[in-house]
Scaffold this motif. Structure first.
Motif, PDB file in Angstrom:
ATOM      1  N   GLY A 212      33.572  23.072  46.432  1.00  0.00           N
ATOM      2  CA  GLY A 212      34.744  23.052  44.807  1.00  0.00           C
ATOM      3  C   GLY A 212      34.484  23.540  43.961  1.00  0.00           C
ATOM      4  N   TYR A 213      34.061  22.575  42.773  1.00  0.00           N
ATOM      5  CA  TYR A 213      33.400  23.135  41.314  1.00  0.00           C
ATOM      6  C   TYR A 213      33.163  24.628  41.649  1.00  0.00           C
ATOM      7  N   VAL A 214      32.374  24.836  42.139  1.00  0.00           N
ATOM      8  CA  VAL A 214      31.810  26.434  42.247  1.00  0.00           C
ATOM      9  C   VAL A 214      32.452  27.402  42.598  1.00  0.00           C
ATOM     10  N   LYS A 215      33.837  26.937  43.208  1.00  0.00           N
ATOM     11  CA  LYS A 215      34.484  27.690  43.344  1.00  0.00           C
ATOM     12  C   LYS A 215      36.300  28.077  42.569  1.00  0.00           C
ATOM     13  N   ALA A 216      36.182  26.414  41.770  1.00  0.00           N
ATOM     14  CA  ALA A 216      36.888  26.574  40.807  1.00  0.00           C
ATOM     15  C   ALA A 216      36.385  27.221  39.544  1.00  0.00           C
ATOM     16  N   GLN A 217      35.208  27.186  39.178  1.00  0.00           N
ATOM     17  CA  GLN A 217      34.715  27.989  38.061  1.00  0.00           C
ATOM     18  C   GLN A 217      34.379  29.154  37.934  1.00  0.00           C
ATOM     19  N   LEU A 218      34.527  30.027  39.250  1.00  0.00           N
ATOM     20  CA  LEU A 218      34.468  31.424  39.863  1.00  0.00           C
ATOM     21  C   LEU A 218      35.624  31.918  39.461  1.00  0.00           C
ATOM     22  N   ILE A 219      36.758  31.169  40.023  1.00  0.00           N
ATOM     23  CA  ILE A 219      38.357  31.458  39.519  1.00  0.00           C
ATOM     24  C   ILE A 219      38.528  31.850  37.864  1.00  0.00           C
ATOM     25  N   LEU A 220      38.138  29.860  37.395  1.00  0.00           N
ATOM     26  CA  LEU A 220      38.043  30.063  35.824  1.00  0.00           C
ATOM     27  C   LEU A 220      37.411  31.380  35.038  1.00  0.00           C
ATOM     28  N   MET A 221      36.300  31.768  35.390  1.00  0.00           N
ATOM     29  CA  MET A 221      35.679  33.379  35.437  1.00  0.00           C
ATOM     30  C   MET A 221      36.261  34.011  35.212  1.00  0.00           C
ATOM     31  N   THR A 222      36.525  34.808  36.624  1.00  0.00           N
ATOM     32  CA  THR A 222      38.501  35.770  37.001  1.00  0.00           C
ATOM     33  C   THR A 222      38.871  36.047  36.550  1.00  0.00           C
ATOM     34  N   ILE A 223      39.572  34.655  36.047  1.00  0.00           N
ATOM     35  CA  ILE A 223      40.795  34.535  34.889  1.00  0.00           C
ATOM     36  C   ILE A 223      40.154  34.411  33.658  1.00  0.00           C
ATOM     37  N   THR A 224      39.489  34.705  32.826  1.00  0.00           N
ATOM     38  CA  THR A 224      38.782  34.682  31.429  1.00  0.00           C
ATOM     39  C   THR A 224      38.180  36.004  31.856  1.00  0.00           C
ATOM     40  N   PHE A 225      37.516  36.772  32.731  1.00  0.00           N
ATOM     41  CA  PHE A 225      37.031  38.119  32.746  1.00  0.00           C
ATOM     42  C   PHE A 225      38.955  38.973  32.337  1.00  0.00           C
ATOM     43  N   CYS A 226      39.471  38.382  33.011  1.00  0.00           N
ATOM     44  CA  CYS A 226      40.647  39.569  33.739  1.00  0.00           C
ATOM     45  C   CYS A 226      41.131  39.129  32.248  1.00  0.00           C
ATOM     46  N   GLU A 227      41.292  38.174  31.327  1.00  0.00           N
ATOM     47  CA  GLU A 227      42.092  38.639  29.365  1.00  0.00           C
ATOM     48  C   GLU A 227      41.579  39.012  29.137  1.00  0.00           C
ATOM     49  N   LEU A 228      40.133  38.553  28.850  1.00  0.00           N
ATOM     50  CA  LEU A 228      39.119  39.628  27.672  1.00  0.00           C
ATOM     51  C   LEU A 228      38.906  40.917  28.317  1.00  0.00           C
ATOM     52  N   SER A 229      38.768  41.536  29.293  1.00  0.00           N
ATOM     53  CA  SER A 229      39.393  42.697  30.035  1.00  0.00           C
ATOM     54  C   SER A 229      40.370  43.862  29.338  1.00  0.00           C
ATOM     55  N   LEU A 230      41.284  42.861  29.635  1.00  0.00           N
ATOM     56  CA  LEU A 230      42.565  43.364  28.629  1.00  0.00           C
ATOM     57  C   LEU A 230      42.481  43.075  27.374  1.00  0.00           C
ATOM     58  N   GLY A 231      42.524  42.161  26.694  1.00  0.00           N
ATOM     59  CA  GLY A 231      42.474  42.040  25.348  1.00  0.00           C
ATOM     60  C   GLY A 231      41.435  42.649  24.677  1.00  0.00           C
ATOM     61  N   PHE A 232      40.293  43.167  25.192  1.00  0.00           N
ATOM     62  CA  PHE A 232      39.797  44.023  24.142  1.00  0.00           C
ATOM     63  C   PHE A 232      40.494  45.467  24.871  1.00  0.00           C
ATOM     64  N   THR A 233      40.546  45.600  26.105  1.00  0.00           N
ATOM     65  CA  THR A 233      41.280  47.598  26.090  1.00  0.00           C
ATOM     66  C   THR A 233      43.228  47.519  25.066  1.00  0.00           C
ATOM     67  N   ILE A 234      43.185  46.787  24.411  1.00  0.00           N
ATOM     68  CA  ILE A 234      44.804  46.482  23.731  1.00  0.00           C
ATOM     69  C   ILE A 234      44.136  46.989  22.462  1.00  0.00           C
ATOM     70  N   ILE A 235      43.279  45.771  21.874  1.00  0.00           N
ATOM     71  CA  ILE A 235      42.144  45.891  20.653  1.00  0.00           C
ATOM     72  C   ILE A 235      41.297  46.692  20.169  1.00  0.00           C
ATOM     73  N   GLY A 236      41.832  48.012  21.360  1.00  0.00           N
ATOM     74  CA  GLY A 236      40.389  48.691  20.931  1.00  0.00           C
ATOM     75  C   GLY A 236      39.184  49.307  21.065  1.00  0.00           C
ATOM     76  N   VAL A 237      38.747  47.503  21.951  1.00  0.00           N
ATOM     77  CA  VAL A 237      37.127  47.279  21.682  1.00  0.00           C
ATOM     78  C   VAL A 237      36.318  48.440  22.911  1.00  0.00           C
ATOM     79  N   LYS A 238      35.332  49.486  22.340  1.00  0.00           N
ATOM     80  CA  LYS A 238      34.373  50.132  23.279  1.00  0.00           C
ATOM     81  C   LYS A 238      34.092  49.264  25.015  1.00  0.00           C
TER      82      LYS A 238
END
Length: 360
Positions: A212-238
């Motif tokens: 359960g803890y491993v699954k929770a960390q994978l969920i959190l990593m996925t959410i963080t990945f989506c936030e960062l990818s979207l954020g980097f795209t918006i602010i113009g990071v390559k």
């Protein structure tokens, strides 16, 4: 002896024995890690083994060997694909952006020159204090480098041990999988049913908490990945996807986290007078941090079966008692403790125990 005193003594013995058992189990788990991992892997591939035995009429030993080889092959292929992809991305990044390193070198040189000009214009008392600070920082960096070198040396020394560890884990997985029924029958014939049921409950609680803890960390990593990818795209990071993936992996480590990358990056942008990028990175970091702090107790709690508030409390207390590993151990130990106590007191809740104590 009064029944109330007997009840208190029984509860104290249950709680004390449970705490000692958990601590002893955690200590022994270090030495029995290959076999515990082997047991977990054998449980994961058990459905494949049963499928091969039922549909293809394989004998259990051969089905276990085929399942293990399939599992190892899939892991090897996935790792090769991942490392190949990362290698290609890193090679492309380093070859396509030589101007970046040139610009970074020029910016750092300009910052050093500006700092020296300001330094030589300061009063002697201030420069003396700065010299002491630089000397202390130099010693700290030197100690850090020594620790890093020693870490590399220790890692190099431990490679043979890692190879043995992996080899023992793979062999143990095969032996457990191939003789699973015989091992279970032997345990069942030699261990009392009551104790065996308690051991099974503890095992189920432990694996529920761990997975359960491993699954929770994978969920959190996925959410963080989506936030960062979207954020980097918006602010113009390559290369926002690659950076988002790398930082989301780093975010899984409590010592580093997203701030270990975004904050130094923002400081660099401020020093090189790219204020917009620096502010954007700090805003992105605050958003990621706030969302993670809001959802982490809930996600972890739902996956391991604890209320979000209780998960937050156990994570905090775990960190206080055991340091950073306590963030992981806190909820897991609490869940195991809860299930052990629940089984020993015949699934009575706190209210029922208090009523029983008052009546006696």
């Amino acid at each position: 002896m009064d029944k109330r005193i007997k009840l208190v003594i029984r509860l104290v013995l249950i709680f004390g024995g449970t705490v000692i058992g958990i601590l002893l189990g955690l200590r022994l788990a270090i030495y029995f890690a290959p076999f515990l991992i082997a047991f977990a892997i054998s449980s994961m591939i058990e459905p494949v083994i049963r499928f091969l035995m039922k549909k293809l009429k394989f004998r259990r030993k051969f089905a276990a060997l085929v399942s293990l080889l399939l599992g190892l092959s899939m892991i090897a292929i996935l790792l090769l694909m991942l490392f190949s992809k990362l290698y290609n991305e890193i090679t492309s990044l380093s070859s396509s952006q030589p101007e970046f390193w040139k610009e970074a070198y020029q910016n750092i040189s300009n910052l050093i020159n500006r700092g020296l000009n300001i330094y030589f214009g300061l009063p002697s008392e201030v420069t003396a204090q700065i010299s002491n600070m630089v000397s202390s920082l130099s010693n700290s960096v030197s100690s850090l480098v020594d620790s890093f070198v020693k870490g590399i040396y220790n890692t190099a020394i431990s490679i043979p041990q890692m190879v043995i560890f992996i080899f023992v884990t793979i062999l143990s997985t095969y032996f457990i999988s191939s003789d699973r029924d015989r091992i279970y029958d032997y345990i069942k014939d030699n261990v009392p049913d009551a104790l065996l049921n308690k051991i099974i409950d503890i095992k189920d609680s432990m694996f529920t908490a761990l997975f359960g803890y491993v699954k929770a960390q994978l969920i959190l990593m996925t959410i963080t990945f989506c936030e960062l990818s979207l954020g980097f795209t918006i602010i113009g990071v390559k290369r926002p996807i690659l950076l988002g993936l790398v930082i989301s992996f780093i975010d899984a480590f409590p010592v580093l986290g997203t701030g270990g990358v975004l904050v130094p990056w923002a400081i660099y942008e401020f020093l090189t007078k790219d204020i917009r990028m620096g502010v954007s990175l700090l805003i992105l970091y605050v958003i990621v941090l706030v969302i993670r702090q809001m959802i982490e107790p809930k996600v972890v709690g739902e996956q391991i079966g604890l209320h979000p508030l209780m998960t937050l409390i156990t994570m905090y207390l775990g960190m206080k008692f055991f340091g950073l590993p306590g963030l992981i151990l806190g909820p897991i130990v609490t869940l195991i403790f809860k299930n052990i106590i629940s089984g020993m007191i015949k699934h009575k809740n706190l209210k029922e125990l208090i009523n029983e104590f008052i009546k006696k």
